[in-house]
Write an enzyme that holds these catalytic residues in place. Structure first.
Site, PDB file in Angstrom:
ATOM      1  CG  ASN A 161      -2.175  -0.824   1.022  1.00 35.69           C
ATOM      2  OD1 ASN A 161      -2.558  -1.080  -0.117  1.00 35.69           O
ATOM      3  ND2 ASN A 161      -2.806  -1.217   2.105  1.00 35.69           N
ATOM      4  CD  GLU A 209      -3.142  -7.488   5.843  1.00 30.94           C
ATOM      5  OE1 GLU A 209      -2.189  -7.621   6.614  1.00 30.94           O
ATOM      6  OE2 GLU A 209      -3.985  -6.548   5.953  1.00 30.94           O
ATOM      7  CG  ASP A 226      -9.081  -0.635  -2.067  1.00 30.03           C
ATOM      8  OD1 ASP A 226      -8.736  -1.185  -1.002  1.00 30.03           O
ATOM      9  OD2 ASP A 226      -9.608   0.490  -2.136  1.00 30.03           O
TER      10      ASP A 226
END
Length: 633
Positions: free
Chosen positions: A506, A541, A515
């Protein structure tokens, strides 16, 4: 012969003759009796004459005027014309014939002691008497005898006359009497026959003939004036009057019968009309009762269907219920239920029933159905002008399409094949249209509620980003699944996984790229785990897969398959490659080695961290110190 006798007696004239004969019998008996009495009287007179002659001979013999033979001959010759040749005999005590005149049996002086005549005289005894016996010449005669003289000189005189001569005059008189009686009898018969013919038989014959003709139905016959006994004349007049009355009565009866016949016909016509009215009323009542019974059954099935559909949580649960209920409701017909897809561009089959439902497509465009185009029920008849819907699999069968509406929106369509002509037993086409429309309305409302409940439930048990089940679903589902496996005596395994180095990912590519990775992993999970296998997102996650009836080895194999598939993903975001994505998986199995179901998720999470500590991109089983081989992280 017996029949002829009875037939003769049955005639009136024959009866009259028989009556005459019967009336003559007493007269004949009286005449015969008189003749017999005359014969006896004549016989007594002749015997008395013989006795007188015997007495005269005895007196002359006793007087001794002449010798005995001369006296007998003289006397018999003198009286021969009066007594018709009598036979006189003089006997001595020893039975010798002293004299006999006329001497026709032989010379006098013969011994005749054994003669039947003398023996019977001695047997009879007495000084005088009469008897009937055979004489010395064997001729039977009637005799008068007298015995006279002393014991030493006792004499017997017998005087006899032949019975034929004795009764000749009487018999001649009797014959003349019988002839006269026969002549009178024949004359009486003739008179009786004539009277029977003229005064009885002919009038009675006319009466009998008229009676036979009347019995044959000829009432115009009359006897008329007849000549005969006054009683028969009166009877003939009464008979004619009776026939006239009978003819008049017959005419009245015929007129009455005609009136009765007309009245009966009118009554029968009224009865037929009334019977027809009652039959029509009965048929209408029966039809109404049958219609009410069908409506009651329809309402019962529809209410039951509505209640069952209200209890369903998903559309999948409704398929069997709709198929069974509509198969019962539309007996003998086929049908299919279609719902709009989520994007609204097509209609999808959810269930069907009957013989022809498999001929219809699984999906079709909204424009292929006239009912959806017009927003109302559509009836197709091969012989009518209405065109068939393009989704109809068999255009040779009539059908009905009814749109399903709910809350102002069209939810789908109910298609029933074979119902436009009332093919359902006991129903008409109009009733089928009404029933299809009512069923479509019920289905639309019930299925709309189910879809709404599904949407609401999905909001609570589905992850909005990935579409996978969320942590709440896991909490609701895991315990029931364990209990089901317990009853089946089967194991249950769970897989706990997350994306390796996801925070670093991320930070490098941004949260939007993260995403993309999470959605790709979720789609892969949905592709690999189907049926009873349940993939879920716990958060961030971290993902969880519930594997009912899978032991540790099976769970390890499925985890390895998943790890390899994720490693092969090629992901891009905004035209940039996101590189290789790896994952680590922890596996826990109940009842071995994890004995408590509540500890499964924690055990799988612990195994996951052991796999990460071992170098990531690995599969680790609870209680297994050896990690699965994988790419280094």
């Amino acid at each position: 012969m017996k029949n002829l006798y009875h037939a003769w007696l049955s005639g009136i004239r024959s009866r009259l003759i028989l009556l005459t004969l019967l009336s003559m019998i007493p007269v004949a008996l009286v005449i015969i009796h008189s003749a017999v009495e005359a014969r006896e009287i004549n016989s007594r007179q002749a015997v008395e004459n013989l006795a007188t002659l015997a007495a005269v001979i005895r007196e002359r013999v006793e007087a001794g005027h002449e010798d005995p033979l001369g006296a007998v001959e003289h006397l018999t010759a003198m009286d021969r014309a009066a007594v018709r040749t009598p036979v006189a005999t003089l006997w001595d005590p020893e039975g010798r014939v002293l004299a006999r005149a006329p001497d026709t049996a032989g010379p006098a002086g013969g011994d005749s002691a054994e003669a039947d005549l003398l023996r019977e005289v001695r047997t009879q005894g007495g000084h005088a008497g009469t008897l009937e016996s055979a004489g010395l010449d064997g001729v039977t005669r009637g005799y008068a005898y007298t015995v006279f003289g002393s014991d030493d000189e006792r004499r017997i005189v017998t005087v006899g006359l032949s019975t034929d001569v004795l009764f000749s005059e009487v018999d001649a008189l009797f014959q003349r009497t019988l002839l006269l009686l026969g002549a009178v009898f024949l004359f009486a018969l003739g008179i009786a026959w004539l009277l029977g013919e003229v005064a009885v038989r002919r009038p009675v014959g006319r009466l009998a003939s008229a009676a036979r003709q009347i019995s044959d139905g000829r009432l115009n016959v009359r006897v008329g004036d007849i000549h005969g006994a006054s009683e028969l004349t009166t009877l003939a007049g009464a008979f004619d009057r009776m026939v006239e009355n009978l003819e008049q009565y017959e005419q009245e009866q015929e007129a009455t019968q005609q009136k009765l016949s007309r009245s009966r016909d009118e009554l029968e016509e009224k009865v037929r009309e009334r019977t027809d009215q009652l039959a029509r009323a009965s048929d209408a009542a029966t039809e109404r009762a049958a219609s009410l019974e069908r409506q009651r059954k329809e309402m019962t099935v529809l209410n039951e269907l509505t209640d069952l559909l209200q209890s369903c949580r998903t559309l999948d649960e409704t398929r069997a219920i709709i198929q069974r209920s509509l198969g019962e409701l539309f007996a003998g017909l086929s049908g299919t239920v279609y719902l709009f897809s989520e994007d609204g561009h097509s209609l999808e089959r959810i269930t069907g029933w009957g013989e022809h439902h498999e001929e219809h497509p699984d999906t079709f465009a909204p424009d292929d159905c006239w009912a959806l185009r017009l927003g109302r029920i559509w009836v197709y008849d091969p012989e009518a002008r209405n065109p068939a819907c393009r989704h109809d699999g068999n255009s040779e069968i009539d059908s009905i399409c009814a749109p399903m509406h709910a809350e102002g929106k069209t939810l789908g369509v109910l298609h029933v094949a074979g119902g436009a002509h009332g093919a359902s037993p006991g129903e008409s086409a109009g009733e089928n249209e009404r029933l299809v429309d009512a069923t479509a309305a019920r289905l639309g409302l019930a299925l709309s509620n189910i879809r709404l409940r599904e949407a609401l439930r999905n909001l609570t048990i589905r992850d909005p980003l990935t579409g996978l089940y969320n942590r709440r679903f896991v909490d609701e589902t895991l315990e029931p699944e364990v209990e089901r496996c317990r009853r089946a005596e089967r194991p249950l395994s769970v897989l706990m996984l997350d994306v390796d180095h996801f925070k670093q990912f991320n930070d490098t590519y941004g949260h939007d790229a993260g995403d993309v990775v999470l959605v790709a992993v979720a789609h892969l999970l949905q592709k690999l785990f189907i049926g009873a296998e349940l993939p879920c997102r716990l958060g961030g996650e971290e993902f969880l897969v519930i594997l009912p009836e899978a032991d540790g080895d099976r769970a390890r194999d499925r985890a390895e398959e998943l790890r390899e598939a994720i490693a092969e993903l090629a992901l891009f975001h905004q035209g940039r490659s996101l590189g290789t994505v790896t994952t680590s998986v922890g596996v826990a199995t109940w009842p071995e080695p994890v004995s408590e179901p509540d500890a499964l998720i924690d055990a799988a999470d612990a195994a996951l961290y052991e796999a990460k500590d071992a170098g990531r991109n690995r599969v680790m089983l609870v209680g297994d110190a050896t990690a699965g081989a994988g790419a280094g992280g």
